[in-house]
Write a protein that holds these residues in place. Structure first.
Motif, PDB file in Angstrom:
ATOM      1  N   THR A  78       0.855  -1.185   0.000  1.00 32.08           N
ATOM      2  CA  THR A  78       0.000   0.000   0.000  1.00 32.08           C
ATOM      3  C   THR A  78       0.890   1.233   0.000  1.00 32.08           C
ATOM      4  N   VAL A  79       0.578   2.183  -0.872  1.00 28.86           N
ATOM      5  CA  VAL A  79       1.347   3.424  -0.961  1.00 28.86           C
ATOM      6  C   VAL A  79       1.111   4.237   0.309  1.00 28.86           C
ATOM      7  N   GLU A  80       2.206   4.556   1.003  1.00 26.43           N
ATOM      8  CA  GLU A  80       2.130   5.412   2.193  1.00 26.43           C
ATOM      9  C   GLU A  80       2.367   6.876   1.839  1.00 26.43           C
ATOM     10  N   VAL A 113       3.828   9.508  -1.726  1.00 23.38           N
ATOM     11  CA  VAL A 113       4.392   9.708  -3.056  1.00 23.38           C
ATOM     12  C   VAL A 113       5.313  10.914  -2.950  1.00 23.38           C
ATOM     13  N   LEU A 168       7.730   5.973  -4.497  1.00 20.00           N
ATOM     14  CA  LEU A 168       6.646   5.567  -3.613  1.00 20.00           C
ATOM     15  C   LEU A 168       7.248   4.995  -2.339  1.00 20.00           C
ATOM     16  N   ASP A 169       6.722   5.401  -1.196  1.00 19.25           N
ATOM     17  CA  ASP A 169       7.024   4.698   0.048  1.00 19.25           C
ATOM     18  C   ASP A 169       5.946   3.628   0.132  1.00 19.25           C
ATOM     19  N   LEU A 170       6.357   2.373  -0.038  1.00 17.20           N
ATOM     20  CA  LEU A 170       5.417   1.265  -0.151  1.00 17.20           C
ATOM     21  C   LEU A 170       5.452   0.405   1.101  1.00 17.20           C
ATOM     22  N   THR A 173       8.650  -1.103   5.031  1.00 20.48           N
ATOM     23  CA  THR A 173       8.422  -0.052   4.037  1.00 20.48           C
ATOM     24  C   THR A 173       9.603   0.009   3.081  1.00 20.48           C
ATOM     25  N   PHE A 205      -0.221   8.212  -8.697  1.00 20.01           N
ATOM     26  CA  PHE A 205      -0.359   7.387  -7.513  1.00 20.01           C
ATOM     27  C   PHE A 205      -0.668   8.274  -6.317  1.00 20.01           C
ATOM     28  N   LYS A 233      -1.640   8.141  -1.775  1.00 20.66           N
ATOM     29  CA  LYS A 233      -1.626   7.412  -0.517  1.00 20.66           C
ATOM     30  C   LYS A 233      -2.853   6.505  -0.466  1.00 20.66           C
ATOM     31  N   ASP A 261      -3.220   3.710  -2.286  1.00 20.89           N
ATOM     32  CA  ASP A 261      -3.304   2.847  -3.464  1.00 20.89           C
ATOM     33  C   ASP A 261      -2.661   1.495  -3.168  1.00 20.89           C
ATOM     34  N   GLU A 280      -1.820  -1.475 -10.855  1.00 16.91           N
ATOM     35  CA  GLU A 280      -2.695  -0.804  -9.897  1.00 16.91           C
ATOM     36  C   GLU A 280      -4.093  -0.717 -10.491  1.00 16.91           C
TER      37      GLU A 280
END
Length: 161
Positions: free
Chosen positions: A50-52, A54, A68-70, A76, A94, A96, A98, A122
Motif C-alpha cells: 500500500t502506498v504510504e 508519493v 513511492l514509500d510502499l 516499508t 499514484f 496514498k 493505493d 494498480e
C-alpha cells in the motif's frame, strides 16, 4: 583581446566544464533516472503493498523522479518509478492508500533497501517503466535518458488526502 575579455572567456569555459562533468557522471549512472546500470535483472522481485507516500525527488545522480514509500508485509520500501512527466503521459498518478504490485530490481542505496520498478500494476492497469534489462522506456531504448538530473533534493511530498 584585453585581459577582461580573456578572463570572461575562461570563466565561461570553466562553467561549461563544471556543468558537463556531473551530467556525464549521471549519464553513466543510467540516464538521470536510476534505471540503467543500477538495474540488475538477477535481483528482480515482485512485491505487493500500500502506498504510504508519493515523493518527487530532483536529480540525485540517477535517483531522481517519482518515488513511492510502499508498505509491505516485511516493512516499508522506497520504490523508484521514473520521471513524473513519463507517468503523466501514460495516465498514471499514484496516491496514498493505493494498493499496487511492483516488479523491479532490488537494490541498496545508502544502506537502505529499495526497488527500481520495471512494472507497476494498480487497479487493473499496468504501467511499464523499463524493459527486462532495466532500460527506461522514456529513454527511447538507450541508456542515458538524461531526464531529471540534479542534486537529489526532495521537491515536495504529495499532499495527504
Amino acid at each position: 583581446m584585453n585581459s577582461k575579455s580573456t578572463f570572461g572567456v575562461l570563466l565561461i569555459a570553466a562553467a561549461v566544464i563544471a556543468c558537463a562533468v556531473p551530467a556525464a557522471y549521471c549519464q553513466g549512472m543510467g540516464g538521470g533516472m536510476g534505471g540503467g546500470r543500477m538495474y540488475n535483472p538477477s535481483t528482480e522481485t515482485t512485491v505487493n503493498g500500500t502506498v504510504e507516500q508519493v515523493r518527487t525527488i530532483s536529480g540525485g545522480r540517477g535517483w531522481g523522479g517519482v518515488h513511492l514509500d510502499l508498505k509491505t508485509e516485511s516493512g516499508t520500501l522506497d520504490v523508484h518509478l521514473g520521471p513524473s512527466a513519463y507517468l503523466s503521459s501514460k495516465g498514471f498518478q499514484f496516491a496514498k492508500g493505493d494498493k499496487v504490485e511492483v516488479t523491479g530490481s532490488k537494490v541498496t542505496v545508502q544502506s537502505h533497501e529499495a526497488i527500481i520498478a520495471r512494472e507497476v500494476k494498480e487497479g487493473g492497469k499496468v504501467l511499464t517503466l523499463r524493459n527486462a534489462q532495466g532500460i527506461p522506456q522514456w529513454s527511447g531504448g538507450r541508456r542515458g535518458g538524461g531526464l531529471g538530473m540534479g542534486r537529489g533534493k526532495v521537491i515536495a511530498p504529495s499532499p495527504a488526502p
